[in-house]
Write a protein that holds these residues in place. Structure first.
Motif: not given
Ligand code: ATP
Ligand code: MG
Lengths: 252, 324
Positions: A93-101, A122-126, A154-156
């Protein structure tokens, strides 16, 4: 090169089944290692042991000089041992960027939500998902979900990334994209273990292969040597593959 | 985003101010309803921590409330000043929730729900049987608050509103911060949350304690207000269900939802209570069924923008593209 992860004599039993049996190997910093073997060989279980999902029955895991045998998954993530799931696990239910965040904030170095979201973008752009950053994670197609898993890991800021069949279910063009991405991740200095059934993929990307069969490590080494190994052919690859592989090798 | 946030604050502030002025504008009956709204808002906001943000269907609210009643009452009987007794009840319930959370939060889904119901029942039985300390089934007289009846109800209203404001502030703090983000991750996929670096056990216990401590305060204040408590009223399953239903009615996991739900529910209940006394329980049931089928996300989760654009489209205009 220095050793980043060392696994010694690792075993895991589920009731009577020895899913992983006396496995030892080590990973050098920056290499891409393939982990192959038939269905039920214990590949996913091995990843689960290394990342603390399952408790080790016996053996030892040392990560960057630290004994991490008894760690929990969240500790593995914070230390820099990240993994993707065979079956992708988003926060739907979260947005893509929140998932990565979430990866950046809890498993990575971000100290605030704002910083985490910036890192996430940044990671999403990658991984090439920046256009879908604000879409709900549940709305993504399968290839994009796999990218999301990668971006989250990768965000970790991992030292070691364990990829459990990231290419399963993708078509040829999508696999090519995924491979380019994995190479780019390796270029960042991340050590990668890739579980993969497609031998073409394994051979094109790894510098070393580990072969599991019935929970045991039956072969280990440079890809072309492992593929020619009789035990590996018998247990996993099959005579047909071996013949075709030899023919292709001869034709250049 | 910031505009919306400011709107939520203003709305809440106006609502609290409105409740606070009931002693000047209304009769005793209105003040009593205002107290109930403040009290249930605090309880619903608390439940929202574990049931809304974290997604653990807890029925332990009555356990925390009842324990707060008894700790507060017994402290007062032992000679503690009223306010000290309320604080002792708050701290006691928080500790109890932390210890209980360690055990019960290992359960998930239905098992957790059943476990939390069992806690309410066990506490009720313990309090009923321990008559030497608690008066058992006969209940306990609590020292009355000093002052005339009007002063007392104004005082109780003030205190309950203060607790409601604290509960709201805690909710806003959790919702914005790291803790709330982690809890929302746990809500959606606990294994993935663990894998992403969230110390799931600690986060869940934090949520459980946050869902509990103000219930303890509310219980103790309630005991001082009514002057008499007994095990059946203090540890009631219907009461616990009510708080959950209010939160879900307003919108579980939202900041303002529990406040909206508590207000709507209390007003509805009063209306039906006054007009259809015998049907009260049936109406709680009807609301639950209605919620499950028609309003699963609660009042605040209705897509008003969508409804609005549908309405506009019906008037033959084309909805404008673009969001916030
Ligand atoms: N949680 C579990 N409980 C009981 N048995 C399990 C569990 N996880 C795995 N196993 C068993 O352990 C063995 C190894 O399974 P595992 O999933 O590790 O294999 P795998 O090599 O990843 O296979 P695949 O290629 O199909 O993904 C199997 O026999 C499986 O049934
Ligand atoms: Mg597997």
């Amino acid at each position: 090169m220095s050793t980043v992860l060392e696994v010694s004599d690792l075993s895991k039993s589920f009731g009577g089944i020895r899913a992983v049996n006396g496995v030892s190997f080590s990973l050098d910093e920056g290499e891409i290692v393939g982990l192959i073997g038939p269905n039920g060989a214990g590949k996913t279980t091995l990843v689960n042991l290394i990342t603390g999902v399952h408790r080790v029955s016996s053996g030892r895991i040392v990560f960057q000089g630290e004994d991490v045998t008894r760690q929990r998954p969240f500790q593995a993530a914070r230390r820099g041992l990240a993994r993707t799931f065979q079956i992708v696990q988003p926060f739907p239910a979260m947005s893509v960027v929140e998932n990565v965040g979430a990866g950046a904030l809890f498993g990575g170095s971000a100290t605030s939500k704002r910083e985490a979201m910036a890192l996430a973008r940044e990671e999403l752009a990658f991984v090439g998902l920046d256009a879908l950053a604000d879409a709900p994670a549940a709305s993504l197609t399968l290839p994009n979900r796999k990218r999301l898993e990668l971006a989250k890991s990768l965000a970790m800021r991992p030292k070691v990334l364990l990829l459990d069949e990231v290419n399963a279910g993708l078509n040829t063009a999508e696999i090519d994209n995924a491979l380019a991405l994995i190479r780019a991740i390796a270029a960042r200095g991340v050590t990668i273990v890739i579980i993969e059934h497609l031998m073409k993929v394994v051979l094109s990307i790894t510098s070393r292969i580990l072969v599991l069969h019935h929970g045991e490590l039956i072969a280990e080494g440079e890809p072309h040597a492992v593929v020619a190994d009789e035990k590996v052919i018998e247990a996993y690859l099959g005579a047909k593959f071996a013949a075709r592989y030899r023919a292709e090798a001869q034709n250049g | 985003m910031t505009v919306r946030r400011a709107f939520v604050f203003v709305l809440f502030a106006v609502w609290v101010a409105l409740l606070a002025t009931t002693p000047f504008s209304g009769d005793n009956y209105t003040v009593r309803i205002a107290i109930q709204i403040a009290m249930y808002s605090a309880l619903a906001l608390s439940w929202n921590m574990i049931g809304g943000f974290t997604g653990y269907p807890s029925f332990a609210t009555a356990a925390f409330f009842g324990l707060g009643c008894y700790i507060g009452a017994l402290s007062q009987i032992a000679g503690a000043p009223t306010v000290v007794a309320w604080i002792v009840a708050t701290a006691g319930v928080a500790l109890f929730a932390a210890a209980l959370g360690l055990i019960i939060l290992r359960l998930k889904g239905h098992y957790f729900a059943i476990g939390s119901i069992a806690i309410v029942e066990v506490l009720r039985l313990v309090i009923s049987s321990w008559s030497g300390l608690t008066g058992g089934g006969d209940g306990l007289n609590v020292p009355f608050l000093r002052g005339g009846p009007e002063f007392v109800s104004q005082l109780v209203l003030g205190v309950m509103l203060l607790i409601m404001v604290i509960a709201f502030a805690v909710t806003v703090w959790v919702d914005r911060g790291r803790l709330g983000f982690g809890l929302k991750c746990i809500n959606q996929n606990e294994d993935a949350a663990d894998m992403v670096g969230i110390d799931v056990t600690r986060y869940k216990i934090a949520a459980f304690v946050l869902s509990a401590f103000l219930c303890g305060t509310v219980g103790a204040v309630y005991a001082s207000w009514v002057g008499y408590i007994d095990p059946t009223d203090s540890f009631s399953i219907v009461f616990t269900v009510k708080v959950a239903v209010m939160t879900i009615l307003g919108g579980a996991g939202t900041v303002l939802g529990p406040v909206v739900g508590a207000a709507v529910f209390v007003v509805l209940e009063e209306y039906f209570w006054a007009n259809f006394l015998a049907w009260n329980r049936a109406i709680l049931g009807a609301i639950i069924v209605f919620l499950i089928f028609f309003l699963p996300g609660g009042i605040l989760r209705l897509d008003y923008r969508h409804l609005w654009s549908q309405a506009k489209a019906r008037h033959g205009r084309i909805g404008m593209a673009g969001g916030e």
